[in-house]
Design a protein around this motif. Structure first.
Motif, PDB file in Angstrom:
ATOM      1  N   MET A   1      50.588  44.399  30.170  1.00 38.12           N
ATOM      2  CA  MET A   1      51.757  45.180  29.838  1.00 38.12           C
ATOM      3  C   MET A   1      51.306  46.611  29.528  1.00 38.12           C
ATOM      4  O   MET A   1      50.415  46.830  28.730  1.00 38.12           O
ATOM      5  CB  MET A   1      52.452  44.558  28.625  1.00 38.12           C
ATOM      6  N   ALA A   2      51.934  47.564  30.146  1.00 34.94           N
ATOM      7  CA  ALA A   2      51.622  48.963  29.895  1.00 34.94           C
ATOM      8  C   ALA A   2      52.137  49.363  28.516  1.00 34.94           C
ATOM      9  O   ALA A   2      53.127  48.819  28.020  1.00 34.94           O
ATOM     10  CB  ALA A   2      52.257  49.840  30.972  1.00 34.94           C
ATOM     11  N   LEU A   3      51.453  50.318  27.888  1.00 34.43           N
ATOM     12  CA  LEU A   3      51.858  50.753  26.550  1.00 34.43           C
ATOM     13  C   LEU A   3      53.291  51.256  26.518  1.00 34.43           C
ATOM     14  O   LEU A   3      53.997  51.077  25.538  1.00 34.43           O
ATOM     15  CB  LEU A   3      50.912  51.826  26.030  1.00 34.43           C
ATOM     16  N   ARG A   4      53.756  51.860  27.593  1.00 36.52           N
ATOM     17  CA  ARG A   4      55.126  52.378  27.616  1.00 36.52           C
ATOM     18  C   ARG A   4      56.161  51.256  27.579  1.00 36.52           C
ATOM     19  O   ARG A   4      57.316  51.475  27.281  1.00 36.52           O
ATOM     20  CB  ARG A   4      55.341  53.285  28.813  1.00 36.52           C
ATOM     21  N   ASP A   5      55.732  50.032  27.900  1.00 37.10           N
ATOM     22  CA  ASP A   5      56.630  48.886  27.912  1.00 37.10           C
ATOM     23  C   ASP A   5      56.692  48.158  26.569  1.00 37.10           C
ATOM     24  O   ASP A   5      57.445  47.198  26.430  1.00 37.10           O
ATOM     25  CB  ASP A   5      56.191  47.879  28.983  1.00 37.10           C
ATOM     26  N   LEU A   6      55.919  48.586  25.599  1.00 37.99           N
ATOM     27  CA  LEU A   6      55.909  47.924  24.299  1.00 37.99           C
ATOM     28  C   LEU A   6      57.196  48.207  23.537  1.00 37.99           C
ATOM     29  O   LEU A   6      57.771  49.287  23.648  1.00 37.99           O
ATOM     30  CB  LEU A   6      54.716  48.387  23.468  1.00 37.99           C
ATOM     31  N   PRO A   7      57.647  47.260  22.746  1.00 43.55           N
ATOM     32  CA  PRO A   7      58.858  47.480  21.950  1.00 43.55           C
ATOM     33  C   PRO A   7      58.619  48.500  20.842  1.00 43.55           C
ATOM     34  O   PRO A   7      57.488  48.730  20.424  1.00 43.55           O
ATOM     35  CB  PRO A   7      59.152  46.105  21.360  1.00 43.55           C
ATOM     36  N   TYR A   8      59.709  49.082  20.364  1.00 46.48           N
ATOM     37  CA  TYR A   8      59.642  50.045  19.272  1.00 46.48           C
ATOM     38  C   TYR A   8      59.362  49.347  17.955  1.00 46.48           C
ATOM     39  O   TYR A   8      58.683  49.884  17.085  1.00 46.48           O
ATOM     40  CB  TYR A   8      60.969  50.807  19.215  1.00 46.48           C
ATOM     41  N   ARG A   9      59.900  48.116  17.793  1.00 43.52           N
ATOM     42  CA  ARG A   9      59.706  47.322  16.580  1.00 43.52           C
ATOM     43  C   ARG A   9      59.358  45.888  16.960  1.00 43.52           C
ATOM     44  O   ARG A   9      59.838  45.368  17.949  1.00 43.52           O
ATOM     45  CB  ARG A   9      60.975  47.294  15.730  1.00 43.52           C
TER      46      ARG A   9
END
Length: 76
Positions: A1-9
């Motif tokens: 998973m790319a870092l840009r795809d990580l959830p905010y929380r």
């Protein structure tokens, strides 16, 4: 998973089935600034201290107050 795809929380429980929530917290903190909330039945002080030391933004034991769980994550 790319870092840009990580959830905010992220909401974690210490006692997750495949991987312990503390390990997930540790791994997230290595590479992201994602807000982390532990929402767990583990209410011992040592569990809370370890969770916060690993980088959780808040640690709430069940049963909980919704307002308390949002505090520390920028919720209102």
């Amino acid at each position: 998973m790319a870092l840009r795809d990580l959830p905010y929380r992220v909401v974690l429980d210490i006692g997750m089935l495949e991987i312990e929530g503390l390990e997930v917290c540790r791994e997230l903190r290595k590479s992201t600034g994602t807000s982390i909330l532990f929402l767990t039945a583990q209410g011992d002080e040592i569990d809370r201290v370890v969770g916060l030391e690993l980088g959780a933004d808040n640690y709430v034991s069940k049963p909980f107050s919704p307002a308390k769980s949002l505090r520390g994550l920028g919720g209102s």
